[in-house]
Design a protein around this motif. Structure first.
Motif, short mmCIF file in Angstrom:
data_model
loop_
_atom_site.label_atom_id
_atom_site.label_comp_id
_atom_site.label_asym_id
_atom_site.label_seq_id
_atom_site.Cartn_x
_atom_site.Cartn_y
_atom_site.Cartn_z
N LEU A 38 -52.92 -14.93 -76.69
CA LEU A 38 -53.94 -15.54 -75.83
C LEU A 38 -53.51 -16.91 -75.34
O LEU A 38 -53.77 -17.28 -74.20
CB LEU A 38 -55.27 -15.61 -76.57
N ALA A 39 -52.82 -17.67 -76.18
CA ALA A 39 -52.32 -18.99 -75.77
C ALA A 39 -51.25 -18.85 -74.69
O ALA A 39 -51.23 -19.62 -73.73
CB ALA A 39 -51.76 -19.74 -76.98
N GLN A 40 -50.37 -17.86 -74.82
CA GLN A 40 -49.33 -17.65 -73.81
C GLN A 40 -49.91 -17.17 -72.50
O GLN A 40 -49.45 -17.55 -71.43
CB GLN A 40 -48.29 -16.66 -74.32
N VAL A 41 -50.93 -16.31 -72.55
CA VAL A 41 -51.56 -15.82 -71.33
C VAL A 41 -52.24 -16.96 -70.58
O VAL A 41 -52.18 -17.05 -69.35
CB VAL A 41 -52.59 -14.70 -71.65
N ALA A 42 -52.85 -17.88 -71.33
CA ALA A 42 -53.54 -19.01 -70.70
C ALA A 42 -52.57 -19.97 -70.03
O ALA A 42 -52.93 -20.63 -69.06
CB ALA A 42 -54.37 -19.75 -71.74
N SER A 43 -51.33 -20.03 -70.52
CA SER A 43 -50.40 -21.02 -70.00
C SER A 43 -49.37 -20.46 -69.02
O SER A 43 -48.59 -21.22 -68.46
CB SER A 43 -49.66 -21.69 -71.15
N GLY A 44 -49.35 -19.14 -68.81
CA GLY A 44 -48.31 -18.58 -67.94
C GLY A 44 -48.81 -17.41 -67.12
O GLY A 44 -50.00 -17.15 -67.02
N ASP A 45 -47.86 -16.69 -66.54
CA ASP A 45 -48.16 -15.51 -65.75
C ASP A 45 -48.61 -14.39 -66.69
O ASP A 45 -47.82 -13.88 -67.49
CB ASP A 45 -46.92 -15.09 -64.96
N ALA A 46 -49.85 -13.99 -66.58
CA ALA A 46 -50.44 -13.02 -67.51
C ALA A 46 -49.72 -11.68 -67.48
O ALA A 46 -49.48 -11.07 -68.53
CB ALA A 46 -51.92 -12.84 -67.21
N GLN A 47 -49.35 -11.20 -66.30
CA GLN A 47 -48.68 -9.90 -66.20
C GLN A 47 -47.33 -9.92 -66.90
O GLN A 47 -46.99 -8.99 -67.63
CB GLN A 47 -48.50 -9.51 -64.73
N LEU A 48 -46.57 -10.97 -66.73
CA LEU A 48 -45.26 -11.08 -67.37
C LEU A 48 -45.40 -11.21 -68.89
O LEU A 48 -44.65 -10.60 -69.65
CB LEU A 48 -44.48 -12.26 -66.80
N VAL A 49 -46.37 -11.98 -69.33
CA VAL A 49 -46.60 -12.15 -70.78
C VAL A 49 -46.96 -10.81 -71.40
O VAL A 49 -46.43 -10.43 -72.46
CB VAL A 49 -47.70 -13.20 -71.04
N MET A 50 -47.86 -10.06 -70.77
CA MET A 50 -48.25 -8.75 -71.32
C MET A 50 -47.08 -7.78 -71.31
O MET A 50 -46.92 -6.99 -72.25
CB MET A 50 -49.44 -8.19 -70.54
N ALA A 51 -46.25 -7.82 -70.30
CA ALA A 51 -45.07 -6.95 -70.25
C ALA A 51 -44.12 -7.28 -71.40
O ALA A 51 -43.57 -6.37 -72.03
CB ALA A 51 -44.37 -7.10 -68.92
N ARG A 52 -43.94 -8.56 -71.67
CA ARG A 52 -43.05 -8.94 -72.77
C ARG A 52 -43.61 -8.53 -74.13
O ARG A 52 -42.88 -8.07 -74.99
CB ARG A 52 -42.80 -10.44 -72.74
N TRP A 53 -44.89 -8.70 -74.32
CA TRP A 53 -45.50 -8.36 -75.61
C TRP A 53 -45.50 -6.85 -75.85
O TRP A 53 -45.47 -6.42 -77.00
CB TRP A 53 -46.92 -8.91 -75.70
N THR A 54 -45.53 -6.06 -74.80
CA THR A 54 -45.52 -4.60 -74.98
C THR A 54 -44.11 -4.03 -74.96
O THR A 54 -43.92 -2.87 -75.27
CB THR A 54 -46.35 -3.90 -73.89
N GLY A 55 -43.12 -4.84 -74.59
CA GLY A 55 -41.75 -4.36 -74.55
C GLY A 55 -41.42 -3.63 -73.26
O GLY A 55 -40.40 -2.97 -73.17
N ALA A 56 -42.27 -3.76 -72.24
CA ALA A 56 -42.07 -3.04 -70.99
C ALA A 56 -41.44 -3.93 -69.92
O ALA A 56 -41.65 -3.69 -68.75
CB ALA A 56 -43.41 -2.49 -70.50
N TYR A 57 -40.68 -4.92 -70.31
CA TYR A 57 -40.15 -5.84 -69.32
C TYR A 57 -38.70 -5.53 -68.95
O TYR A 57 -38.14 -6.15 -68.07
CB TYR A 57 -40.26 -7.29 -69.79
N LYS A 58 -38.07 -4.58 -69.58
CA LYS A 58 -36.70 -4.20 -69.24
C LYS A 58 -36.75 -3.19 -68.11
O LYS A 58 -36.74 -1.99 -68.31
CB LYS A 58 -35.99 -3.61 -70.45
#
Length: 73
Positions: A38-58
Motif C-alpha cells: 500500500l505504501a508503494q502504490v501510494a508513492s508510485g505508478d499503481a499499475q507497475l507496482v501491482m505488476a511487480r508484486w504479482t510477478g507479471a512484469y517480465k
C-alpha cells in the motif's frame, strides 16, 4: 517495456489486500507485506507496482536483453 494494465486491488477489513488482473485473483497479501504494498502504490505508478508484486512484469525480451554485451557490467 510495455506499460502493464488491467490490475486492480481491494483492501479488506482484516488488513489483507487482494490484487486482481483482468478480474482474476493474482495475489493476496497479508500483514506487513500488505502495508508495504500500500505504501508503494501510494508513492508510485499503481499499475507497475501491482505488476511487480504479482510477478507479471517480465513482458517481452527483458531476459535476453540482460545478456546483451552492452548491458553487461
Amino acid at each position: 517495456m510495455a506499460k502493464p494494465h488491467g490490475f486492480s486491488y481491494e483492501q479488506h477489513q482484516d488488513h489483507s489486500v487482494v490484487i486482481t488482473h483482468q478480474g482474476r485473483t493474482a495475489a493476496t497479501l497479508r500483514g506487513t507485506r500488505a502495508g508495504t504494498f500500500l505504501a508503494q502504490v501510494a508513492s508510485g505508478d499503481a499499475q507497475l507496482v501491482m505488476a511487480r508484486w504479482t510477478g507479471a512484469y517480465k513482458i517481452g525480451n527483458e531476459r535476453t536483453a540482460r545478456n546483451h554485451p552492452r548491458n553487461r557490467r
